[in-house]
Design an enzyme around this catalytic site. Structure first.
Site, PDB file in Angstrom:
ATOM      1  N   ASP A   3      -0.693  -6.009   9.035  1.00 25.68           N
ATOM      2  CA  ASP A   3      -2.069  -5.592   8.330  1.00 25.68           C
ATOM      3  C   ASP A   3      -2.383  -6.551   7.367  1.00 25.68           C
ATOM      4  O   ASP A   3      -1.479  -7.456   6.963  1.00 25.68           O
ATOM      5  CB  ASP A   3      -1.600  -4.150   7.762  1.00 25.68           C
ATOM      6  CG  ASP A   3      -2.648  -3.777   6.481  1.00 25.68           C
ATOM      7  OD1 ASP A   3      -3.845  -3.610   7.141  1.00 25.68           O
ATOM      8  OD2 ASP A   3      -2.236  -3.432   5.292  1.00 25.68           O
TER       9      ASP A   3
ATOM     10  N   ASP B 112       1.499  -1.528   4.582  1.00 24.28           N
ATOM     11  CA  ASP B 112       1.990  -1.064   3.280  1.00 24.28           C
ATOM     12  C   ASP B 112       1.167   0.043   2.914  1.00 24.28           C
ATOM     13  O   ASP B 112       1.387   0.945   1.712  1.00 24.28           O
ATOM     14  CB  ASP B 112       1.930  -1.992   2.166  1.00 24.28           C
ATOM     15  CG  ASP B 112       0.385  -2.474   1.871  1.00 24.28           C
ATOM     16  OD1 ASP B 112      -0.536  -2.278   2.831  1.00 24.28           O
ATOM     17  OD2 ASP B 112       0.133  -3.124   0.830  1.00 24.28           O
TER      18      ASP B 112
ATOM     19  N   ASP C 261      -1.691   2.999   7.179  1.00 27.02           N
ATOM     20  CA  ASP C 261      -0.756   2.115   8.286  1.00 27.02           C
ATOM     21  C   ASP C 261       0.226   2.950   8.797  1.00 27.02           C
ATOM     22  O   ASP C 261       1.129   2.864   9.639  1.00 27.02           O
ATOM     23  CB  ASP C 261       0.109   0.985   7.290  1.00 27.02           C
ATOM     24  CG  ASP C 261      -0.937  -0.025   7.078  1.00 27.02           C
ATOM     25  OD1 ASP C 261      -2.105  -0.135   7.691  1.00 27.02           O
ATOM     26  OD2 ASP C 261      -0.854  -0.799   5.907  1.00 27.02           O
TER      27      ASP C 261
END
Length: 632
Positions: free
Chosen positions: A326, A520, A524
């Site tokens: 990410d 995080d 996600d």
């Protein structure tokens, strides 16, 4: 009774028996020998016989079955021999028990060291806290602090619970949690962790997590569960043991029969060969190969701020081909900062600050942070207007001013000619460009970007060094995403992804091999769950942390690489331990059975017991080496 005490008592009782082996007659003669050996068999060997009997009642067998049969056979024969006036082998039975207990004691030490390293953290918790109640500062036990309490912390004190600073600033030693030796600067709005130490400065913080909800308590719980878990490979070990034990018993019976019936050996010689087979083949090392490595590996991870949740994670990590990252908060800081100011810096920032003071846009905070550092005077504006998707406008010193994107200035027919090249350059670098100007002209530009973390590029390089393909996934536009990717060296970029679609992209990548996902945020969590291995940043949401198989306390991408390597090394050590245990035991059976006795190579039960104990000790030492294994 503990294994340590059983070993100590058995060893002390065995010393006279070993002395007797050297030809020294014991007071009381054979009666003393029988009493001493019986003490070893009952105190040291008792649990083996109980376990073996329970397995027999369940129509199964285990490692204790071999121990009980081997030592029990030597002991019972010696009782018969003592009555019949034949040579006895009480010392062999006793010595076997001592050696087996020695191997188990080493295993227990390994487990306790691994778990104690984590459990000791709980002992570091502050016993008391200074809480503001009724306008007064009063001391209460840490267990009585509740969520919402305002807690005062003075220099040198331990922080009682997790919280967020509401007043003051300081530097805090968080090494016991993160493994990072340098104190961390904290100010209003920053979070603090229970059991860490305040180095200098006093501050107040609001308690956000107490008791079992604190980060420290969760770390201990996670690691304890991981160390008690079983890696899937352990199922294979169990299946091997279920076949291995009865096979060994059959080989022992065949050994006795061949030597006694077909080769004409003396009864006691044939019996000793059979007992040696049972003892050398005892797969104690097989049983401890997985748990000892798992405990040492997860314990080391906890000390590094890497929490491995279970044994399943280790196997998932071994064949990872792709790591999906990410962007925001994982590769980048997750906080936009001003990177460039083009034009008359002072004037541009004064105008931008005046207009953005009233704005609620996330980019406004970056400009206001620069203004605060430079101690700029915030000028008052009138007729402030937020123009959705374009920027803001307001009247400053009688003139209409704008801060926004190209569309805003094109709409108001304000020429960008002199700044067009700079705007294009900054946008190509992945930066968001805020144009600052008025009705007549453009004053300048402010470029804002979410900067990559200092360790991100090195982490990506490390992934590449071990042949791992890296992919960045983000909801940002293609230009911004690729600019960040170039800075840190990511192989591929998937941009413009809606939060709910991240898991689908992970699933697509899984068709080419195993995938790890590092993230995080709440959005996600589905991708973390979909991936073969989910790695959650510790500063992320509870949902993301719950979905991840590995949690990184320090929120550092470099730790994602180290977590992957530690998992791979731990699983590799498990396989090495199992290979060593199986080969060692299997190779020892022909020697113990006397096949090479004609060449002078043979094992009596005592030597077989020593060899078996060495096998267990070598596996334990192999697992302990995980604490020093290099990860990069």
């Amino acid at each position: 009774m503990s294994i340590r005490n059983r070993l100590l008592i058995s060893f002390l009782l065995s010393i006279p028996l070993l002395v007797e082996m050297l030809g020294v007659m014991l007071p009381g003669g054979m009666i003393t020998t029988v009493v001493l050996s019986s003490g070893v068999m009952s105190i040291g060997g008792g649990p083996f016989f109980v376990s073996a009997f329970k397995s027999f009642k369940n129509h199964s067998s285990n490692m204790d079955t071999l121990v009980a049969l081997g030592t029990g056979t030597a002991y019972l024969y010696s009782l018969y021999a003592a009555v019949a006036g034949l040579h006895v082998y009480f010392e062999i039975a006793a010595l076997l028990i001592v050696l087996i207990l020695l191997g188990q004691w080493f295993e227990e030490i390994t487990k306790s060291r691994a778990s104690n390293a984590v459990e000791k953290l709980l002992g570091l918790q502050a016993k008391e806290a200074t809480v503001m109640r009724g306008g007064k500062a009063i001391k209460v036990p840490s267990s009585e602090v509740v969520v919402g309490d305002i807690v005062m912390v003075k220099p040198g004190e331990k922080i009682a619970v997790d919280g967020e600073i509401t007043e003051g600033s300081s530097t805090i030693d968080e090494s016991m949690i993160t493994g990072e030796s340098m104190p961390v600067a904290k100010q209003t709005g920053d979070r603090v962790i229970g059991a860490t130490i305040n180095k200098q400065g006093s501050f107040l913080f609001r308690a956000t997590k107490v008791g079992s909800d604190t980060l420290l308590a969760q770390i201990v719980e996670l690691v304890s569960k991981a160390q008690a878990s079983r890696a899937p490979i352990q199922k294979v070990v169990d299946q091997v043991s279920s076949v291995f034990v009865p096979t060994v018993l059959i080989i022992a019976i065949l050994t006795f029969t061949v030597w006694y019936v077909f080769l004409g050996a003396a009864f006691i010689d044939a019996l000793l060969f059979a007992v040696a087979v049972i003892i050398i083949a005892c797969p104690c090392a097989l049983g401890i190969a997985t748990p000892t490595a798992l405990m040492v590996g997860t314990g080391r991870g906890a000390r590094m701020g890497i929490l491995i949740k279970s044994g399943e994670v280790l196997e998932a990590a071994r064949d990872i081909k792709t790591v999906v990252l990410d962007k925001t908060g994982t590769i980048t800081e997750g906080k936009p900062v001003v990177t460039d100011v083009i034009g008359d810096e002072q004037r541009v920032l004064e105008v931008a600050t005046a207009l953005e003071t009233t704005s609620e846009h996330p980019l406004a905070s970056a400009i206001l942070e620069v203004a605060e550092k430079r101690k700029l005077t915030v000028q008052k504006v009138a007729a402030f207007t937020a123009i959705i998707g374009k920027g803001v406008s307001a009247k400053l010193s009688g003139e209409i001013k704008y801060v926004g994107n190209r569309a805003l200035f094109v709409e108001h027919h304000i020429a960008l000619d002199s700044f067009s090249a700079e705007i294009e350059r900054l946008e190509n670098e992945g930066k968001t460009v805020l144009i600052v100007g008025g009705d007549s002209k453009v004053d300048g530009l402010v470029a804002v970007q979410d900067q990559p973390k200092a360790t991100s590029a090195e982490a990506i390089r490390n992934f590449h060094k071990y042949g791992i393909h890296t992919v960045m996934i983000t909801g940002d536009n293609e230009g911004t995403a690729r600019a960040i990717a170039r800075q840190v060296g990511v192989d591929d970029v998937i941009a413009g992804v809606l939060p709910g679609d991240k898991a689908n992209h992970v699933k697509a990548l899984q068709s080419h091999g195993k995938v790890a996902f590092v993230g995080d945020g709440i959005n996600d969590a589905p991708a973390l769950a979909q991936a073969d291995l989910g790695i959650a940043m510790g500063s992320g949401t509870d949902v993301a942390i719950e979905a991840g198989g590995i949690v990184l306390v320090k929120n550092d991408l470099q730790d994602a690489f180290l977590a992957l390597r530690l998992s791979q090394k731990t699983f590799g050590r498990i396989k090495l331990n199992l290979f060593w245990a199986l080969i060692y035991n299997t190779a020892g059976i022909p020697v113990a059975a006397g096949i090479f006795s004609g060449m002078g190579l043979a094992l009596n039960p005592a030597l077989a017991g020593t060899a078996m104990a060495f096998s267990s000790v070598s596996v334990v030492l192999s697992s302990l080496m995980l604490s020093r294994t290099k990860l990069r």
